[in-house]
Design an enzyme around this catalytic site. Structure first.
Site, short mmCIF file in Angstrom:
data_model
loop_
_atom_site.label_atom_id
_atom_site.label_comp_id
_atom_site.label_asym_id
_atom_site.label_seq_id
_atom_site.Cartn_x
_atom_site.Cartn_y
_atom_site.Cartn_z
N VAL A 45 32.48 56.22 46.02
CA VAL A 45 33.99 56.79 46.44
C VAL A 45 35.00 56.94 45.36
CG1 VAL A 45 33.52 55.96 48.88
CG2 VAL A 45 34.87 54.46 47.06
N GLY A 46 34.49 56.34 44.27
CA GLY A 46 35.69 56.26 43.24
C GLY A 46 36.02 57.52 42.39
N GLU A 47 35.20 58.36 42.28
CA GLU A 47 35.42 59.48 41.35
C GLU A 47 36.28 60.76 42.29
OE1 GLU A 47 32.26 58.34 39.28
OE2 GLU A 47 33.25 58.94 37.40
N ALA A 90 26.54 54.04 52.81
CA ALA A 90 27.61 54.39 51.82
C ALA A 90 27.19 55.18 50.63
CB ALA A 90 27.94 52.71 51.14
N SER A 137 30.64 56.41 40.14
CA SER A 137 30.58 56.02 41.45
C SER A 137 29.47 55.64 41.86
CB SER A 137 31.22 57.19 41.97
OG SER A 137 32.50 57.59 41.81
N ILE A 166 35.48 46.59 38.81
CA ILE A 166 36.71 47.31 38.39
C ILE A 166 37.42 47.77 39.67
CG2 ILE A 166 36.00 47.70 36.18
CD1 ILE A 166 35.64 50.63 37.03
N GLY A 203 37.00 46.49 43.18
CA GLY A 203 36.68 45.78 44.25
C GLY A 203 35.32 45.41 44.64
#
Lengths: 753, 753
Positions: free
Chosen positions: B711-713, B708, B522, B481, B483
């Site tokens: 990072v989404g939220e 990593a 995330s 959703i 990338g």
């Protein structure tokens, strides 16, 4: 034999309900929005230079989107030497029915109408149809030697070691391969013999007889990738050929293997590159479904053969020499497995003196393909009549004569590779009572023959996952053409320890599936079955590891009972399989998901042998044969699902009856097929198939899953020979040409008289 | 930081070309032959007993195949307490817009017409809309306590340890959960404080704002199995809920995860059980696509909240006490993450004295669902204004005050779980220069806020195969959703040692995919990235093992150069990767197929923090806000593909602007939504989004792939608070209610004056 609870039981095929209700979707049933329909314009000459193609009338038909010719699709250079890669003829046509142009239209009707309006001008070239004629130095040349290809399809079915390659460059152009196996001194062998049988046999090109025609739908994406829905027995092979032909990376092609409505070796790769090219060209989905006549004109039938056999034997029953000269008619492309026939001529029986040579020859007929046990029915028709005739001439019982001579494990094959463990002797012994108790009525006869298949091998993988309701999902790359997915469900259930209705088997597409080779060579159960067993074992091990942590017990103290993992004998200390799966697939979980992968790269082959007795009545006035019964004994190693195994044997025998009495593609001297319809090409129907009594022989394979061996190919092999021997028994006449039609039998009887 | 050649580079999303050309196929685009269209009849009351349903007029519409009500689908017993399982209302409706009946017809037009003709009779019951009112003892009861369910969706996003469960049985029926975290003595803390800030904040229910409406197509088979094409962020979760609801085994349901045209937490499982039930009932494919208004009426928006905060601090900058009282409005079903807000109120800053209590309360509004960082924007809007106000009251610079107090790794969270490694301090330091150099024009102000997300974890697996042309195929169960598939291609390419364009990433369906959890929390890059790396390492190991055997070298002496495995420094001794694959996938081959499986069950969390500065101008006469700029610093651990990471941050900030200034579902006292269209519900459009300056901070995670973190939220969390603090800076007025509309700001200014 391993003790099992499920393996060895007959359960229905898991795909039956959908099929018997007519609700299985085949490729032809798929028509995504915007689909264009393709129809072919095919050659009306068997060998001719193309001097012009006029597509203007076709293009004028309303609804026609494009008319494509070979010049549009094929790069310069030699024309491809493989059927699927040679999408359309370019400079010349080399067989009658070869695709010359393809019309793409908004409707089937428009495509059909326009395809007939494509005007092709030809300058005729010499046509050669008989492979013996094609071997003459002055024969018309179909393709220059420089264009020879590889034995692609035949290699899918049997690889051989050893053998002497004859230098084909010294032979006429149409002879594209030659192999020779020799041992000892055949002249000496014939000199020692008390009887020498010498016969020439012919077998025609035969169609595989699948009911579903070839059908392919290609859906392009804007990046130039293709998703191809197609009836193929081998999705990864279809992907390789399609990607190579179209200059795409394999990752740009997804093959979705659809249900195969009969394949028998004939559905490998055929239309995929062409339809893929059309989809890329138009940017729209394109579908091509062959007509029945096109199946006969331009698909890949089994090769015809001319087999000369000379066999010597002594009164004591020793076979002293076998000489064989084999010509396989490959049509226009390489791929006819003459070598398989050689291995059969010199392999079934121990013989100190062998001289076998085989040629693969091009003629102006469609390029051949695989058909159930490629090369074996042809070779067996020859050797099993020669052996039968020798036995009878020496006064030996044909069954006892065979038992006297059959190869045993460790005996050398013609290529000097020793036979591995096998049940050849056992299948003959399994029919001995039947044979001894035979009673022939007037004009009746009994014949016996054996047939064997070396057994294919190919590396493969499989995975088994466990769902949170405790069910299993098995993911495979192999296409189910014979009920193998049902057998895989049984193997997974037996190995893991759940009921079979808790197992789903999925044939994934090339994007997701673990690798498996083509469904052919009688190798899927033998090889993929091993991978499934290993994957189920691994999934079980992972489940036990989680259960051990949760139950604070050692994995070796655990057992599966009724969907739960419990401490042995302590039902109170248990955890449901589904709960274990849930723990491994939940937010914040600490256990890795249960995901069992199994692989197999078995190198031991497990040949499968069949012995068959045919019982016939022959009307001496007409030559008409009535089949009264067939007994078929087969060593299947272990019958994992006896009903499915018997079904394979019934099907194989029925196809063998086709070879024996009915089938054969007929071409006139100009290369035009004379019987390219199911009205004219006679497949055996139910009334032509007598009661078949199956005797399952189980000589376990030490490598195969639960002892199983491949079962699909052996049953078709001896049938024609057994029927021929029965006809000889009934009439005293040997029929040496397939199919053994009434006129031919009548002629043989007349000659014998 | 690990040296990498590809990781850290910005490459375009592999799915972009199809999307920008409009050629991606979404669920609504699928219409297999024979598909029936479903349309809903929805409740026109927010709380009422159903006294009768008359479907006769609907059934009389030509083309209507069936009209189905709750009584047809739902078993007796308590009504389901989860949105997707409660397919249709049965005895009563509990929110305006609840599906009451569904019409299935041959066409959209017929279904639409008939759905409007279904006559439902209601006996009204008391309606409660405000969660504070719903907590009163005499409030209308939406569902008896006995029917309480689990926090299904919230648990997908954050699980907490510790915390004191309050006995909800002693609270009014509509209060369905309560959690309390306390530490020290807050009264003592407030007594020690030099300043005490006490504020009450409200945030409304907010829609996720995805552009593609929910769409589901279910295709039945004659055995009662379902294949469901649906826009879901979590295929395995959708399968579990669907199978459970319909009483099917998981193996009977295949979820095909389609492209998700925006999800943000709102596309988990919604229509799948209903549409599946209809497909089984009719035996035909059934498709349901929600209208835009239905998205507002009956999908799963983010919960509104009422948050009272009291915070004390000393002149030296120490925060001495935080008291919080949080009410989350869950709508009609459990699932509002009040606990997340508590962890945020008491977790960002060190504080010796805490008393935090949170309630989840039912009201007659649609049941809530997940929306990007569930619970976090609400809690952050409260605490970050309180902290800001305290800093300003004490004369501290708001940034330095935060740096003085922020939690460090090892400090306890409210649940006493220590914070793991994280970059909270680092993101504040990253914006310090910017903050110090701020220059406000007339009526302008700057605000700063932080926001953090604990980081989700879930076990998962992946596999990597190698094709015979040397390309790789990565097979996943996670839905892309954001990338992530592009990032997975980079991880596989970097790890294995091939260019990224040689890697294809495939999201398989539930039949074939390795397990991965929902794309939420995330966690996909953080967890599935580890599985892909492990799978690529394993595939590489297998390739090296075959190469070692073929090259007669030790695996450790090999390297990959230009698509070949070679003996280090000896290019002459090499073998192409594709040839190695071919050797493992060929008839008669002796090597097992290359099939790398990787798994991850990481238990270390990697919180992601964002610090944002908002720059605003406020028209004091109207209260209108102009956003002049946002600076967003975020600790992403390692930016595997910086362009994609920045895209996530841009999107999160834009949605945060929606929370801040524009969005909010409005209901009247009868529970009727007043703005259920995109005309009335104001999503921020391009003109409302100012330049966003992204500062990527890289404090590597020791567990995540190449360092990593999720990072989404994080980027959505602090935006509303930063803007509120900027408004306060510009105007001297605190706005405590979201959205901060011009009238509310004007009112706050008037009050401050």
């Amino acid at each position: 034999m391993t003790a099992t609870t499920l393996i060895g039981k007959s359960i229905p095929r898991i795909d039956s309900p959908q099929k018997v209700r007519g609700q299985t979707r085949y490729t032809a049933d798929l028509t995504p929005p915007g689909t264009l329909i393709a129809r072919l314009t095919t050659a009306t000459q068997a060998h001719a230079r193309i001097t012009g193609i006029d597509t203007s009338a076709a293009r004028a038909v309303p609804g026609v989107v494009d008319v494509v010719t070979g010049a549009d699709l094929l790069p310069d250079g030699p024309e491809p030497s493989e059927r699927a890669r040679a999408m359309l003829a370019r400079d010349k046509v080399i067989y009658y029915g070869q695709p010359v142009a393809v019309v793409i239209a908004e409707s089937e009707a428009a495509a059909e109408e326009a395809a007939a309006l494509v005007q092709v001008d030809y300058e005729p070239l010499g046509v050669v149809i008989d492979p013996r004629a094609a071997m003459q130095p002055d024969a018309p040349v179909i393709r220059p030697k420089a264009q020879e290809g590889e034995w692609a399809e035949a290699q899918m079915h049997a690889t051989v070691q050893g053998g002497e390659e004859v230098d084909v460059n010294r032979l006429p152009d149409n002879v594209i391969s030659a192999v020779r196996f020799s041992r000892g001194d055949v002249e000496q062998g014939f000199a020692e013999a008390d009887v020498v049988v010498e016969r020439s046999f012919t077998t025609p090109s035969v169609h595989q007889g699948y009911i579903e025609p070839h059908a392919t739908l290609a859906v392009p994406d804007p990046l130039g990738n293709l998703t191809i829905y197609t009836a193929t027995q081998g999705q990864f092979y279809a992907r390789t050929v399609t990607a190579d032909t179209l200059g795409l990376a394999q990752n740009q092609v997804t093959i979705v293997p659809m249900e195969v409505g009969g394949g028998f070796g004939g559905k490998t790769v055929l239309l995929e590159p062409l339809v893929g090219a059309l989809a890329l060209r138009t940017g729209r989905p394109v579908k091509l479904v062959l007509s029945r006549m096109e199946e006969f004109l331009l698909a890949t039938p089994a090769p015809g053969a001319v087999i000369d056999v000379k066999l010597g034997a002594k009164k004591d029953g020793t076979i002293t020499a076998i000489q064989g000269h084999v010509i396989f008619d490959s049509g226009v492309y390489p791929g006819a497995p003459a070598v398989v026939a050689l291995l059969i001529l010199g392999g079934y029986y121990r013989c100190a003196n062998l001289d076998l040579i085989g040629y693969e020859v091009l003629t102006n007929k469609p390029g051949v393909g695989a058909y159930r046990a490629p090369g074996a029915p042809q070779g067996t028709f020859a050797i099993e009549q020669a052996v039968d005739e020798a036995a009878r001439a020496l006064g030996w019982d044909p069954l006892e004569f065979r038992l006297r001579n059959v190869s045993a494990p460790g005996d050398p094959q013609p290529n000097d590779v020793p036979w591995p463990e096998m049940g050849l002797r056992e299948v003959l012994e399994a029919v001995r009572d039947h044979w001894q108790q035979r009673t022939a009525g007037p004009n009746e006869g009994f014949g016996i023959a054996i047939g064997g298949w070396p057994g294919g091998i190919e590396p493969c993988a499989a995975n088994v996952r466990v769902n949170t309701d405790g069910s299993l999902t098995v993911s495979l790359g192999s296409v189910d053409i014979t009920g193998t997915n049902t057998t895989m469900a049984m193997i997974a259930a037996e190995t893991f320890g759940v009921p079979v209705d808790r197992v789903k088997v999925v044939t994934d597409n090339t994007d997701g599936a673990p690798y498996a080779g083509m469904s052919g060579g009688s190798k899927i159960t033998y090889t993929v079955g091993l991978a499934v067993r290993a994957a189920a074992e691994e999934a079980r091990r992972q489940v036990f590891a989680i259960a051990a942590a949760e139950l604070e017990a050692a994995p070796e103290d655990l057992e599966i009972v009724d969907g739960k993992v419990q401490v042995k004998g302590v039902p109170d200390r248990s955890i449901a399989i589904g709960e274990i799966a849930r723990l491994s697939m939940t937010f914040g979980g600490k256990y890795e998901p249960v995901y069992g992968v199994g692989k197999s790269a078995v190198t031991a082959r497990a040949p499968g042998f069949s012995a068959q007795i045919a019982h016939v009545r022959v009307d001496p006035a007409t030559g008409e044969v009535t089949l009264l019964g067939i007994v078929a004994a087969q060593d299947v190693g272990r019958a994992l699902n006896p009903a499915l195994v018997e079904g394979q044997i019934h099907g194989g025998v029925a196809q063998g009856i086709g070879w024996a009495l009915h089938e054969g593609l007929i071409y006139d001297d100009n290369g035009q097929p004379l019987n390219p319809t199911l009205m004219d090409y006679s497949l055996p129907a139910a009334p032509q198939v007598p009661p078949i009594e199956v005797k399952l022989v189980e000589v376990p394979s030490s490598a195969g899953p639960f002892g199983a061996k491949g079962v699909g190919e052996p049953p078709v092999i001896p049938t024609a020979a057994a029927i021929a021997n029965a006809i000889a028994d009934a009439t005293g006449a040997r029929v040496t040409d397939l199919p053994m039609t009434a006129p031919r039998i009548r002629a043989a009887i007349a000659k014998a008289e």
